[in-house]
Design a protein around this motif. Structure first.
Motif, PDB file in Angstrom:
ATOM      1  N   ALA A 166       0.619  -1.397   0.019  1.00  0.00           N
ATOM      2  CA  ALA A 166       0.064  -0.127  -0.083  1.00  0.00           C
ATOM      3  C   ALA A 166       0.852   1.220  -0.043  1.00  0.00           C
ATOM      4  O   ALA A 166       0.446   2.275  -0.757  1.00  0.00           O
ATOM      5  CB  ALA A 166      -1.154  -0.034   1.232  1.00  0.00           C
ATOM      6  N   PRO A 167       1.827   1.400   0.847  1.00  0.00           N
ATOM      7  CA  PRO A 167       2.700   2.614   0.602  1.00  0.00           C
ATOM      8  C   PRO A 167       3.356   2.952  -0.579  1.00  0.00           C
ATOM      9  O   PRO A 167       3.388   4.079  -0.941  1.00  0.00           O
ATOM     10  CB  PRO A 167       3.526   2.405   2.052  1.00  0.00           C
ATOM     11  N   GLU A 168       3.661   1.760  -1.319  1.00  0.00           N
ATOM     12  CA  GLU A 168       4.118   2.103  -2.772  1.00  0.00           C
ATOM     13  C   GLU A 168       3.120   2.615  -3.676  1.00  0.00           C
ATOM     14  O   GLU A 168       3.364   3.362  -4.353  1.00  0.00           O
ATOM     15  CB  GLU A 168       4.812   0.706  -3.050  1.00  0.00           C
ATOM     16  N   THR A 169       1.962   1.963  -3.529  1.00  0.00           N
ATOM     17  CA  THR A 169       0.859   2.480  -4.176  1.00  0.00           C
ATOM     18  C   THR A 169       0.638   3.976  -3.972  1.00  0.00           C
ATOM     19  O   THR A 169       0.461   4.718  -4.877  1.00  0.00           O
ATOM     20  CB  THR A 169      -0.362   1.842  -3.998  1.00  0.00           C
ATOM     21  N   ALA A 170       0.729   4.144  -2.641  1.00  0.00           N
ATOM     22  CA  ALA A 170       0.403   5.668  -2.294  1.00  0.00           C
ATOM     23  C   ALA A 170       1.531   6.763  -2.872  1.00  0.00           C
ATOM     24  O   ALA A 170       1.201   7.819  -3.383  1.00  0.00           O
ATOM     25  CB  ALA A 170       0.359   5.734  -0.667  1.00  0.00           C
ATOM     26  N   LEU A 171       2.956   6.310  -2.808  1.00  0.00           N
ATOM     27  CA  LEU A 171       3.868   6.842  -3.478  1.00  0.00           C
ATOM     28  C   LEU A 171       3.793   7.227  -5.047  1.00  0.00           C
ATOM     29  O   LEU A 171       3.872   8.428  -5.465  1.00  0.00           O
ATOM     30  CB  LEU A 171       5.297   6.257  -3.350  1.00  0.00           C
ATOM     31  N   ARG A 172       3.231   6.311  -5.600  1.00  0.00           N
ATOM     32  CA  ARG A 172       3.078   6.390  -6.989  1.00  0.00           C
ATOM     33  C   ARG A 172       1.662   7.336  -7.344  1.00  0.00           C
ATOM     34  O   ARG A 172       1.767   8.323  -8.287  1.00  0.00           O
ATOM     35  CB  ARG A 172       2.893   4.985  -7.662  1.00  0.00           C
ATOM     36  N   PHE A 173       0.437   6.968  -6.516  1.00  0.00           N
ATOM     37  CA  PHE A 173      -0.475   7.981  -6.757  1.00  0.00           C
ATOM     38  C   PHE A 173       0.017   9.504  -6.573  1.00  0.00           C
ATOM     39  O   PHE A 173      -0.201  10.338  -7.289  1.00  0.00           O
ATOM     40  CB  PHE A 173      -1.544   7.577  -5.570  1.00  0.00           C
ATOM     41  N   ALA A 174       0.921   9.714  -5.163  1.00  0.00           N
ATOM     42  CA  ALA A 174       1.463  11.069  -4.836  1.00  0.00           C
ATOM     43  C   ALA A 174       1.928  11.722  -5.922  1.00  0.00           C
ATOM     44  O   ALA A 174       1.970  12.914  -6.329  1.00  0.00           O
ATOM     45  CB  ALA A 174       2.327  10.990  -3.776  1.00  0.00           C
ATOM     46  N   ARG A 175       3.046  10.882  -6.687  1.00  0.00           N
ATOM     47  CA  ARG A 175       3.573  11.511  -7.695  1.00  0.00           C
ATOM     48  C   ARG A 175       2.895  11.927  -9.061  1.00  0.00           C
ATOM     49  O   ARG A 175       2.764  12.825  -9.393  1.00  0.00           O
ATOM     50  CB  ARG A 175       4.872  10.279  -8.219  1.00  0.00           C
ATOM     51  N   ALA A 176       1.779  10.906  -9.388  1.00  0.00           N
ATOM     52  CA  ALA A 176       0.911  11.288 -10.330  1.00  0.00           C
ATOM     53  C   ALA A 176      -0.016  12.402  -9.986  1.00  0.00           C
ATOM     54  O   ALA A 176      -0.178  13.338 -11.132  1.00  0.00           O
ATOM     55  CB  ALA A 176      -0.108  10.260 -10.590  1.00  0.00           C
ATOM     56  N   VAL A 177      -0.371  12.860  -8.827  1.00  0.00           N
ATOM     57  CA  VAL A 177      -1.052  13.809  -8.364  1.00  0.00           C
ATOM     58  C   VAL A 177      -0.225  15.318  -8.645  1.00  0.00           C
ATOM     59  O   VAL A 177      -0.453  16.179  -9.293  1.00  0.00           O
ATOM     60  CB  VAL A 177      -1.611  13.796  -6.831  1.00  0.00           C
ATOM     61  N   LEU A 178       1.215  15.098  -8.165  1.00  0.00           N
ATOM     62  CA  LEU A 178       1.942  16.156  -8.421  1.00  0.00           C
ATOM     63  C   LEU A 178       2.248  16.521  -9.800  1.00  0.00           C
ATOM     64  O   LEU A 178       2.083  17.755 -10.293  1.00  0.00           O
ATOM     65  CB  LEU A 178       3.265  16.046  -7.322  1.00  0.00           C
ATOM     66  N   GLU A 179       2.503  15.441 -10.554  1.00  0.00           N
ATOM     67  CA  GLU A 179       2.889  15.527 -12.110  1.00  0.00           C
ATOM     68  C   GLU A 179       1.825  16.258 -12.614  1.00  0.00           C
ATOM     69  O   GLU A 179       1.858  16.939 -13.897  1.00  0.00           O
ATOM     70  CB  GLU A 179       3.340  14.562 -12.552  1.00  0.00           C
ATOM     71  N   ALA A 180       0.469  16.031 -12.239  1.00  0.00           N
ATOM     72  CA  ALA A 180      -0.883  16.346 -13.265  1.00  0.00           C
ATOM     73  C   ALA A 180      -0.944  17.854 -12.506  1.00  0.00           C
ATOM     74  O   ALA A 180      -2.051  18.406 -13.187  1.00  0.00           O
ATOM     75  CB  ALA A 180      -2.066  15.453 -12.654  1.00  0.00           C
ATOM     76  N   GLY A 181      -0.171  18.512 -11.659  1.00  0.00           N
ATOM     77  CA  GLY A 181      -0.284  19.854 -11.511  1.00  0.00           C
ATOM     78  C   GLY A 181      -1.446  20.126 -10.388  1.00  0.00           C
ATOM     79  O   GLY A 181      -1.757  21.378  -9.958  1.00  0.00           O
TER      80      GLY A 181
END
Lengths: 132, 119, 95
Positions: free
Chosen positions: A16-31
């Motif tokens: 789960a924390p790895e999924t959260a990390l990838r999600f966080a990165r996708a949120v930030l990269e989408a602005g």
């Protein structure tokens, strides 16, 4: 849009924390705005700077710190959950008479109020949990 | 700013810290004057059995925290009706007088929320 | 229209978590399979998922687990996961 993520699971024992990390990165990269990542229960182990991995394996706590260097991130570790699991900053180490502290750089200890406050201010709150 | 928070739990008490960790969030929501509802699904309905006494296993009695919920204006407690049937319990015999929800009502409850925090 | 995105991360053998998720799914909601829940795309389990709601699975989790034959399901990337949360009013995680 403003996001808050809640992480409940150990970075070593659960995906789960790895999924959260990838999600966080996708949120930030989408602005979008990532208001806060709040670590609760075994999720507080994500803030343990002593977590060490063999060279060919990922190290999730280090990955959070790397993300926090790329983007301004508020990584908040639940203080009550953390001290029970031996994740302490210098202040808590003093308070509990321990001669070591291990909260990773880029993380801070604070109360559950930081979770509720973040949820109040965010458009979306997403929990990444593991059974336990 | 007032938001509607729904906290969902499906774990029984004492075997893990889930029940206590859930109540800590509930009390914090109340301190921030947010509307908070608890939905106990599956084994989590067992958190509401009366006459718990965990002294010998060195844990705090959940019933004591539960009885303080009303003081924090946390009075919307729901249980899933299927779990009541599974465990052979009725809502009237549980603490806090929870409201039993069939799936339709449970889905309606979720649709009314701003924030859902599962545990 | 108030729509929830439900994420599920438990394997098919965890029937309790699945049943709670299904009980909470409203018409119009969406379901996203992540982590161990992507095994629901195996033919033996596919029928356990509801037919009336859109079902998605995270591409990286399918790929990691050797599930290359998932059909009849929307396979999404991490950025699409973010978009899905925006397209719904709230996210409910089942784990």
């Amino acid at each position: 849009m403003i996001f808050t993520l809640v992480v409940h699971a150990s970075p070593v024992q659960h995906q789960a924390p790895e999924t959260a990390l990838r999600f966080a990165r996708a949120v930030l990269e989408a602005g979008h705005t990532l208001h806060r990542v709040f670590f609760y229960r075994d999720g507080v182990l994500n803030g343990n700077t002593l977590v060490s991995s063999p060279a060919d394996e990922s190290n999730i706590p280090e990955d959070w710190q790397a993300l926090a260097k790329e983007y301004p991130l508020d990584l908040v570790v639940c203080i009550a959950a953390a001290i029970r699991r031996g994740v302490l900053d210098a202040n808590e180490a003093r308070r509990y008479d321990k001669n070591q502290h291990n909260l990773a750089p880029g993380f801070e200890l604070s109360g559950l109020g930081q979770l509720v406050e973040a949820a109040m201010l965010s458009d979306r709150v997403i929990t990444f949990g593991g059974r336990g | 700013m007032n938001k509607r928070f729904l906290l969902i739990c499906s774990r029984p008490p004492y075997g893990s810290s889930a029940a206590r960790d859930l109540l800590d969030i509930a009390l914090t929501c109340s301190v921030f004057e947010q509307s908070v509802s608890l939905l106990l699904m599956g084994d989590a309905i067992l958190q509401l059995l009366p006459e718990q006494n965990p002294t010998a296993i060195r844990q705090k009695n959940l019933n004591a925290i539960q009885s303080s919920l009303a003081l924090y204006d946390i009075e919307s407690i729901y249980v899933d009706a299927e779990a009541l049937r599974f465990h052979g319990l009725s809502a009237e015999t549980l603490l806090l007088k929870p409201q039993a929800l069939e799936p339709d009502a449970l889905q309606q409850l979720i649709r009314e929320q701003d924030v859902v925090l599962p545990l | 229209m108030s729509r929830s995105l439900h994420t599920l991360n438990t394997p098919p053998s965890d029937t309790d978590t699945l049943s709670h998720c299904l009980m909470a799914l409203s018409e119009g909601d969406e379901l996203l399979l992540i982590e161990d829940a992507v095994y629901f795309t195996l033919p033996a389990h596919r029928h356990k998922l509801p037919s009336g709601v859109p079902i998605h699975a995270l591409a990286v989790d399918l790929q990691a687990r050797g599930l290359t034959n998932a059909t009849d399901i929307s396979i999404i990337s991490d950025p699409e996961f973010v978009n899905l949360t925006l397209h719904c009013n709230r996210v409910v995680s089942w784990f």
